[in-house]
Write a protein that holds these residues in place. Structure first.
Motif, short mmCIF file in Angstrom:
data_model
loop_
_atom_site.label_atom_id
_atom_site.label_comp_id
_atom_site.label_asym_id
_atom_site.label_seq_id
_atom_site.Cartn_x
_atom_site.Cartn_y
_atom_site.Cartn_z
N ILE A 530 0.84 -1.20 0.00
CA ILE A 530 0.00 0.00 0.00
C ILE A 530 0.88 1.25 0.00
N MET A 531 1.91 1.26 0.84
CA MET A 531 2.78 2.42 0.93
C MET A 531 3.54 2.65 -0.37
N SER A 532 3.94 1.59 -1.05
CA SER A 532 4.67 1.75 -2.31
C SER A 532 3.79 2.42 -3.36
N ILE A 533 2.48 2.10 -3.35
CA ILE A 533 1.55 2.74 -4.29
C ILE A 533 1.44 4.23 -3.98
N VAL A 534 1.32 4.56 -2.69
CA VAL A 534 1.22 5.97 -2.29
C VAL A 534 2.52 6.71 -2.64
N PHE A 535 3.66 6.06 -2.38
CA PHE A 535 4.95 6.68 -2.70
C PHE A 535 5.09 6.93 -4.20
N VAL A 536 4.62 5.98 -5.02
CA VAL A 536 4.68 6.16 -6.47
C VAL A 536 3.86 7.38 -6.88
N LEU A 537 2.63 7.48 -6.37
CA LEU A 537 1.78 8.62 -6.69
C LEU A 537 2.42 9.93 -6.24
N ALA A 538 2.96 9.94 -5.02
CA ALA A 538 3.58 11.17 -4.49
C ALA A 538 4.83 11.53 -5.29
N THR A 539 5.64 10.52 -5.65
CA THR A 539 6.86 10.77 -6.42
C THR A 539 6.53 11.38 -7.78
N PHE A 540 5.65 10.72 -8.51
CA PHE A 540 5.30 11.19 -9.84
C PHE A 540 4.59 12.54 -9.80
N SER A 541 3.70 12.72 -8.82
CA SER A 541 2.97 13.98 -8.73
C SER A 541 3.91 15.13 -8.41
N THR A 542 4.84 14.90 -7.48
CA THR A 542 5.81 15.94 -7.12
C THR A 542 6.66 16.32 -8.33
N LEU A 543 7.13 15.30 -9.06
CA LEU A 543 7.91 15.57 -10.26
C LEU A 543 7.09 16.31 -11.31
N TYR A 544 5.86 15.88 -11.46
CA TYR A 544 5.00 16.48 -12.48
C TYR A 544 4.80 17.97 -12.21
N PHE A 545 4.41 18.30 -10.99
CA PHE A 545 4.14 19.70 -10.68
C PHE A 545 5.41 20.55 -10.74
N LYS A 546 6.54 19.98 -10.31
CA LYS A 546 7.78 20.77 -10.33
C LYS A 546 8.25 20.99 -11.76
N ILE A 547 8.26 19.94 -12.56
CA ILE A 547 8.76 20.07 -13.93
C ILE A 547 7.82 20.89 -14.80
N MET A 548 6.52 20.72 -14.62
CA MET A 548 5.58 21.54 -15.38
C MET A 548 5.63 23.00 -14.91
N GLY A 549 5.98 23.22 -13.66
CA GLY A 549 6.22 24.57 -13.19
C GLY A 549 7.40 25.19 -13.90
N ASN A 550 8.45 24.40 -14.12
CA ASN A 550 9.60 24.87 -14.89
C ASN A 550 9.20 25.19 -16.33
N ALA A 551 8.28 24.38 -16.86
CA ALA A 551 7.82 24.60 -18.23
C ALA A 551 7.16 25.97 -18.37
N LEU A 552 6.41 26.38 -17.34
CA LEU A 552 5.78 27.70 -17.37
C LEU A 552 6.84 28.81 -17.43
N MET A 553 7.95 28.59 -16.72
CA MET A 553 9.04 29.57 -16.73
C MET A 553 9.79 29.55 -18.05
N ASP A 554 9.82 28.39 -18.72
CA ASP A 554 10.57 28.26 -19.97
C ASP A 554 9.78 28.68 -21.21
N ARG A 555 8.47 28.90 -21.04
CA ARG A 555 7.62 29.11 -22.21
C ARG A 555 8.07 30.31 -23.04
N ASN A 556 8.36 31.43 -22.37
CA ASN A 556 8.79 32.61 -23.11
C ASN A 556 10.13 32.39 -23.81
#
Length: 642
Positions: A530-556
């Motif tokens: 159960i914890m591995s599933i939660v960790f996977v979701l948290a890992t991917f979600s954290t990466l997603y929001f951080k990297i897509m946040g960088n994308a917003l900065m890179d757009r210009n």
């Protein structure tokens, strides 16, 4: 105030698409946390675990770790949403709405989002709690009917924790927006991160701390270190080292790469590497936490598989026989065999083995190994006969490994001890006042855990040495019996108890397939999954929001490059390189951490979990590659504008 609530509701409704992944993870977290909390309040499980407090400890520990991970994830996801809506905030300011009013709306929106997560997650958690406990009881090999119940205490605990987190986030949103300046909001994408300062001292200290943590964990058994203290010390060293690695050492490496023209000034590498380098000042914490989350994911899954396999493999340690008894009378033996033959059971075999109880004293070792300095001593031929009788796996290799010479003994850990960081190989020991060198320390089945001697360690001597030592000792004749239909043998056991002298003491019934200590492994297996599933979701979600946040900065930046002729293919190539460093590097570091953690577990349990670790890493990498490809595509789409 009413207008603020209406506006917050409308904004939440309009932005539900971007909140989708965030809301999903929150709902899963609420469901999981409720079920973890319920273990400690479920009357049936409280009764079942009176002898096994590790069930509560495991659930509370998982719940605590879960909350820490989720708080980190929510904090970064919330920052991503604020960053993504900076221009929206600026437009509201242009319309004459005060920053205080906007902050209040965003704070209320956060509370609405949290309420929605609780409103969906709590009923789902309650609905699936019966299934959760059924699966947990199955993992523990406990057959019991568990009714669907609602734990009000677990509900209250869940509400307190999550409401507190969401209130803190809403206050943060209010303060951030209130302090915002209009010009900053409108030019958010153009704002540059402060240059990351190089620190060679911190960088190399980070690497040394990680290596030191790895070495400390690998020496836990050989040096007989304190289990809890060493585990915590290793965890602290590796975590601090990881932060220093990404905060300083990675900057040093990237700075060297940037100065190397043959590497940097090729294709689109310069853009990607420079973007990463100049953002490390704000990104290194996320990269470090991602590495720790990746390590937690792989380790949680691998440990779950390992405990499951360990429990299956060690059933024979605990219960090698259907029943056993102590007697050297041949007539008693014949009566027992006749009684079995007359019953509905068939006799599969009897393993009659001989051993003595002897004083054992270590010469140069301070730490206690044997209770009251007493142990079982037996001959190599008795171990050989037992392993052959039980058809034990890798029989020949093990026997070759443990066969002692005349001046040697082999140490066999007792069946009652699941884990032992005791390392006695090469130690000098006196057995009945005669000195020997310990050739090997190992755990193989012998008498099982049903007897009163189950917690006694075993020392295996050369046959000639045993023959000499037993002259001064009383030899015990142990009979291990294997029969068919062993789960339904209560009547037969009663008959045999009446046959054997002092039968209630000398006859040992077959232990259940998994004794209480192994039920604990079942709990960790289930909760680990159960914890591995939660960790996977948290890992991917954290990466997603951080990297897509960088994308917003890179757009210009990428829009300008597109205008001067940079193709979509070149943008994709630049994006793939940038994400691969920001995404795959922490994953690789996390995998190395998980390998070190599993090595530490192997040292503690004195077994090998290579296959389970390979499964854990393999499945994680498959999922991570799929996620990486999808994330790269979304990043390219966002920065290129098509």
């Amino acid at each position: 105030m009413m207008n603020s609530f209406k506006l917050a509701y409308k904004l939440l409704k309009n932005n539900m698409k971007i909140y989708g992944l965030y809301l999903t993870v929150l709902i899963v977290t609420v469901v999981t946390y409720y079920n973890f909390a319920s273990i400690g309040y479920n009357d049936i499980f409280v009764e079942l675990t009176k002898r096994l407090q590790s069930a509560k400890v495991a659930s509370y520990t998982c719940g605590f770790v879960l909350i820490l991970v989720v708080i980190f994830f929510m904090w970064h996801a919330n920052s991503f949403f604020l960053k993504q809506r900076q221009k929206e905030t600026g437009l509201y300011m242009l319309m004459g709405i005060s920053s205080s009013k906007i902050g209040k709306v965003f704070a209320i929106e956060s509370i609405f989002l949290g309420s929605l997560a609780l409103g969906i997650g709590l009923p789902v958690g309650i609905l699936f709690s019966k299934l959760f406990f059924m699966l947990l009881s199955k993992a523990m090999y406990v057959k019991v009917q568990i009714p669907l119940t609602i734990s009000l205490k677990a509900v209250v605990q869940l509400m307190i924790v999550f409401i507190t987190v969401f209130i803190v986030l809403s206050i943060k949103n209010y303060r951030v927006v209130k302090k915002s300046q209009l010009i900053d909001m409108l030019n958010a994408a153009k704002m540059k991160s402060p240059t990351h300062q190089l620190s060679y001292t911190k960088g190399f200290l980070g690497v040394l701390l990680i290596i030191g943590g790895y070495i400390l964990g690998s020496k836990i058994r050989q040096e007989e270190l304190d289990l809890l203290l060493t585990s915590m010390s290793t965890l602290i060293l590796v975590c601090i080292g990881t932060y220093l690695f990404f905060g300083s050492f990675l900057s040093i490496v990237l700075n060297k790469i940037i100065k190397c023209k043959n590497i940097t000034y090729k294709n689109v590498r310069m853009i990607s590497i420079n973007n990463i380098f100049f953002r490390l000042n704000i990104n290194y914490r996320t990269l470090a936490m991602t590495a720790i989350l990746a390590a937690s994911t792989v380790t949680a899954f691998s440990v779950s598989l390992s405990f499951k396999q360990f429990a299956n493999d060690n059933v024979i340690m605990e219960a090698p026989y259907s029943l056993s008894y102590i007697s050297d009378d041949i007539n008693i033996r014949n009566k027992v065999i006749d009684t079995i033959k007359k019953s509905k059971h068939e006799l599969e075999g009897v393993n009659d083995i001989k051993f003595c109880i002897s004083d054992v004293e270590y010469i140069n070792k301070d730490k206690k190994v044997d209770y009251n300095n007493q142990a079982i001593i037996t001959s190599y031929s008795q171990i050989e006969k037992t392993l052959t009788f039980l058809s034990y796996k890798n029989n020949e290799k093990i026997l070759e490994k443990i066969k002692p010479k005349k001046d040697e003994v082999t140490f066999i850990l007792n069946a009652k001890t699941i884990t032992s960081p005791i390392f006695v190989r090469g130690e000098m020991v006196k057995v009945n006042n005669k000195s020997f060198t310990i050739r090997e320390d190992i755990k193989v089945p012998f008498i099982g855990s049903a007897t009163s001697l189950a917690g006694t360690n075993i020392y295996v001597l050369d046959d000639s040495q045993y023959k000499e030592l037993k002259k001064d000792l009383k030899e015990i004749n142990f009979n291990g019996v294997k029969i068919t239909d062993k789960d339904d043998s209560e009547e037969l056991i009663k008959d045999i108890i009446n046959i054997v002298p002092d039968g209630s003491k000398n006859v040992n019934t077959r232990v259940k397939e998994y004794v209480w200590e192994y039920y604990a492994l079942g709990i960790f297996f289930f909760l680990g999954l159960i914890m591995s599933i939660v960790f996977v979701l948290a890992t991917f979600s954290t990466l997603y929001f951080k990297i897509m946040g960088n994308a917003l900065m890179d757009r210009n930046q990428y829009t300008m490059l597109k205008n001067i002729g940079m193709s979509k293919k070149e943008v994709a190539k630049s994006v793939n390189l940038q994400i691969s460093i920001e995404f795959i590097l922490p994953v690789i570091v996390g995998i190395f951490h998980s390998i070190a953690a599993m090595n530490m577990l192997e040292e503690i349990m004195n077994v090998t979990f290579t296959l389970q670790l390979m499964w854990g890493i393999g499945l994680f990498l498959i999922v991570i590659v799929i996620f990486y490809l999808g994330l790269s595509k979304n990043y390219t789409k966002l920065v290129y504008g098509e």
